[in-house]
Design a protein around this motif. Structure first.
Motif, PDB file in Angstrom:
ATOM      1  N   LYS A  44       0.851  -1.188   0.000  1.00 12.36           N
ATOM      2  CA  LYS A  44       0.000   0.000   0.000  1.00 12.36           C
ATOM      3  C   LYS A  44       0.893   1.247   0.000  1.00 12.36           C
ATOM      4  CE  LYS A  44      -3.696   2.265   2.522  1.00 12.36           C
ATOM      5  NZ  LYS A  44      -4.606   2.199   3.665  1.00 12.36           N
ATOM      6  N   GLY A  45       0.594   2.184  -0.905  1.00 15.32           N
ATOM      7  CA  GLY A  45       1.360   3.419  -1.005  1.00 15.32           C
ATOM      8  C   GLY A  45       2.466   3.390  -2.037  1.00 15.32           C
ATOM      9  N   ASP A  46       2.801   2.207  -2.564  1.00 17.81           N
ATOM     10  CA  ASP A  46       3.810   2.128  -3.621  1.00 17.81           C
ATOM     11  C   ASP A  46       3.311   2.865  -4.862  1.00 17.81           C
ATOM     12  OD1 ASP A  46       5.427   0.600  -1.982  1.00 17.81           O
ATOM     13  OD2 ASP A  46       5.250  -1.241  -3.162  1.00 17.81           O
ATOM     14  N   VAL A  47       4.254   3.320  -5.673  1.00 21.86           N
ATOM     15  CA  VAL A  47       3.941   4.083  -6.885  1.00 21.86           C
ATOM     16  C   VAL A  47       4.192   3.207  -8.110  1.00 21.86           C
ATOM     17  CG1 VAL A  47       4.572   6.103  -8.273  1.00 21.86           C
ATOM     18  CG2 VAL A  47       4.499   6.275  -5.775  1.00 21.86           C
ATOM     19  N   ILE A  48       3.256   3.267  -9.044  1.00 21.62           N
ATOM     20  CA  ILE A  48       3.329   2.474 -10.271  1.00 21.62           C
ATOM     21  C   ILE A  48       3.399   3.401 -11.480  1.00 21.62           C
ATOM     22  CG2 ILE A  48       2.160   0.732 -11.686  1.00 21.62           C
ATOM     23  CD1 ILE A  48       2.790  -0.357  -8.895  1.00 21.62           C
ATOM     24  N   PHE A  49       4.381   3.176 -12.346  1.00 21.32           N
ATOM     25  CA  PHE A  49       4.453   3.863 -13.639  1.00 21.32           C
ATOM     26  C   PHE A  49       3.789   2.938 -14.652  1.00 21.32           C
ATOM     27  CE2 PHE A  49       8.086   5.492 -11.258  1.00 21.32           C
ATOM     28  CZ  PHE A  49       7.946   6.856 -11.438  1.00 21.32           C
ATOM     29  N   SER A  50       2.706   3.389 -15.246  1.00 17.58           N
ATOM     30  CA  SER A  50       1.936   2.580 -16.187  1.00 17.58           C
ATOM     31  C   SER A  50       2.412   2.834 -17.614  1.00 17.58           C
ATOM     32  CB  SER A  50       0.456   2.916 -16.053  1.00 17.58           C
ATOM     33  OG  SER A  50      -0.283   2.206 -17.013  1.00 17.58           O
ATOM     34  N   TYR A  51       2.968   1.795 -18.231  1.00 15.78           N
ATOM     35  CA  TYR A  51       3.563   1.877 -19.562  1.00 15.78           C
ATOM     36  C   TYR A  51       2.621   1.235 -20.575  1.00 15.78           C
ATOM     37  CZ  TYR A  51       7.366   1.281 -23.054  1.00 15.78           C
ATOM     38  OH  TYR A  51       8.169   1.320 -24.162  1.00 15.78           O
ATOM     39  N   TYR A  52       2.258   2.012 -21.578  1.00 12.58           N
ATOM     40  CA  TYR A  52       1.333   1.554 -22.610  1.00 12.58           C
ATOM     41  C   TYR A  52       1.651   2.285 -23.909  1.00 12.58           C
ATOM     42  CZ  TYR A  52      -3.058   1.392 -25.248  1.00 12.58           C
ATOM     43  OH  TYR A  52      -3.997   1.252 -26.229  1.00 12.58           O
ATOM     44  N   ASN A  53       1.673   1.556 -25.008  1.00 12.89           N
ATOM     45  CA  ASN A  53       1.919   2.150 -26.315  1.00 12.89           C
ATOM     46  C   ASN A  53       3.255   2.904 -26.345  1.00 12.89           C
ATOM     47  OD1 ASN A  53       1.216   2.517 -28.984  1.00 12.89           O
ATOM     48  ND2 ASN A  53       0.054   4.379 -28.588  1.00 12.89           N
ATOM     49  N   GLN A  54       4.266   2.325 -25.696  1.00 12.53           N
ATOM     50  CA  GLN A  54       5.636   2.834 -25.643  1.00 12.53           C
ATOM     51  C   GLN A  54       5.786   4.163 -24.896  1.00 12.53           C
ATOM     52  OE1 GLN A  54       7.098   2.745 -29.680  1.00 12.53           O
ATOM     53  NE2 GLN A  54       6.860   0.550 -29.821  1.00 12.53           N
ATOM     54  N   GLU A  55       4.847   4.452 -23.999  1.00 12.67           N
ATOM     55  CA  GLU A  55       4.921   5.676 -23.188  1.00 12.67           C
ATOM     56  C   GLU A  55       4.398   5.412 -21.781  1.00 12.67           C
ATOM     57  OE1 GLU A  55       4.193   9.335 -26.235  1.00 12.67           O
ATOM     58  OE2 GLU A  55       2.400   8.200 -25.656  1.00 12.67           O
ATOM     59  N   ILE A  56       4.875   6.190 -20.833  1.00  7.57           N
ATOM     60  CA  ILE A  56       4.274   6.185 -19.508  1.00  7.57           C
ATOM     61  C   ILE A  56       3.018   7.039 -19.629  1.00  7.57           C
ATOM     62  CG2 ILE A  56       4.525   6.841 -17.089  1.00  7.57           C
ATOM     63  CD1 ILE A  56       7.549   6.342 -17.452  1.00  7.57           C
ATOM     64  N   GLN A  57       1.872   6.390 -19.476  1.00  9.34           N
ATOM     65  CA  GLN A  57       0.572   7.029 -19.731  1.00  9.34           C
ATOM     66  C   GLN A  57      -0.162   7.426 -18.449  1.00  9.34           C
ATOM     67  OE1 GLN A  57      -1.030   7.389 -22.834  1.00  9.34           O
ATOM     68  NE2 GLN A  57       0.421   6.318 -24.117  1.00  9.34           N
ATOM     69  N   ALA A  58       0.192   6.779 -17.325  1.00  3.29           N
ATOM     70  CA  ALA A  58      -0.515   7.035 -16.066  1.00  3.29           C
ATOM     71  C   ALA A  58       0.422   6.727 -14.904  1.00  3.29           C
ATOM     72  CB  ALA A  58      -1.774   6.179 -15.968  1.00  3.29           C
TER      73      ALA A  58
END
Length: 153
Positions: A44-58
């Motif tokens: 809980k509280g960890d940060v996620i970099f969401s990678y989609y379509n060759q970019e960090i999108q969220a």
């Protein structure tokens, strides 16, 4: 707090829209793999970099530790080769107004990649796999380049 990189190329819309991450517990051949096992390490509280379509999108914040869950019905035929038995983590995501391509900052980003189990290969492309740990130096660089990043819980 830890930082993570999730590759959501096949299930981005469902996971971002549904506020979760989901992965099988094992590979199709029944073997464990680090990128699925990482689901059990998020807190809980960890940060996620969401990678989609060759970019960090969220960017996402982990709301709870992983729990067992069947493959979401909204995946439909996507991931037909995946085991139905999986891990789910509830998330709070915020889309980024101006997504970041790792290639835009490659000269400095490549210096911060983990030595083992990197989310990106030597050319800056994403490895196949689901969830990767991100060193704090890499996370700091990503954050500093997400100039339009605004996030509030």
């Amino acid at each position: 707090m830890n930082y993570w990189w999730v590759n959501q190329n096949q299930t981005y819309e469902q996971e971002i829209g549904g506020g979760y991450m989901w992965s099988p517990q094992k590979q199709a051949n029944g073997k464990n793999t680090f990128h699925y096992d990482n689901m059990k390490l998020v807190k809980k509280g960890d940060v996620i970099f969401s990678y989609y379509n060759q970019e960090i999108q969220a960017i996402g914040i982990v709301l709870n530790e992983a729990y067992e869950a069947s493959k979401p019905e909204e995946f439909g035929p996507t991931g037909g080769e995946w085991d139905n038995h999986g891990w789910k983590v509830d998330m709070h995501y915020k889309a980024i107004s101006f997504p970041l391509s790792p290639l835009d900052i490659w000269d400095t980003l490549r210096l911060t990649l983990p030595e083992k189990y990197s989310p990106l290969n030597a050319n800056g492309g994403g490895y196949q796999g689901y969830l990767f740990n991100v060193p704090s130096e890499m996370a700091a660089l990503l954050f500093s380049n997400l100039v339009f990043y605004r996030f509030s819980l």
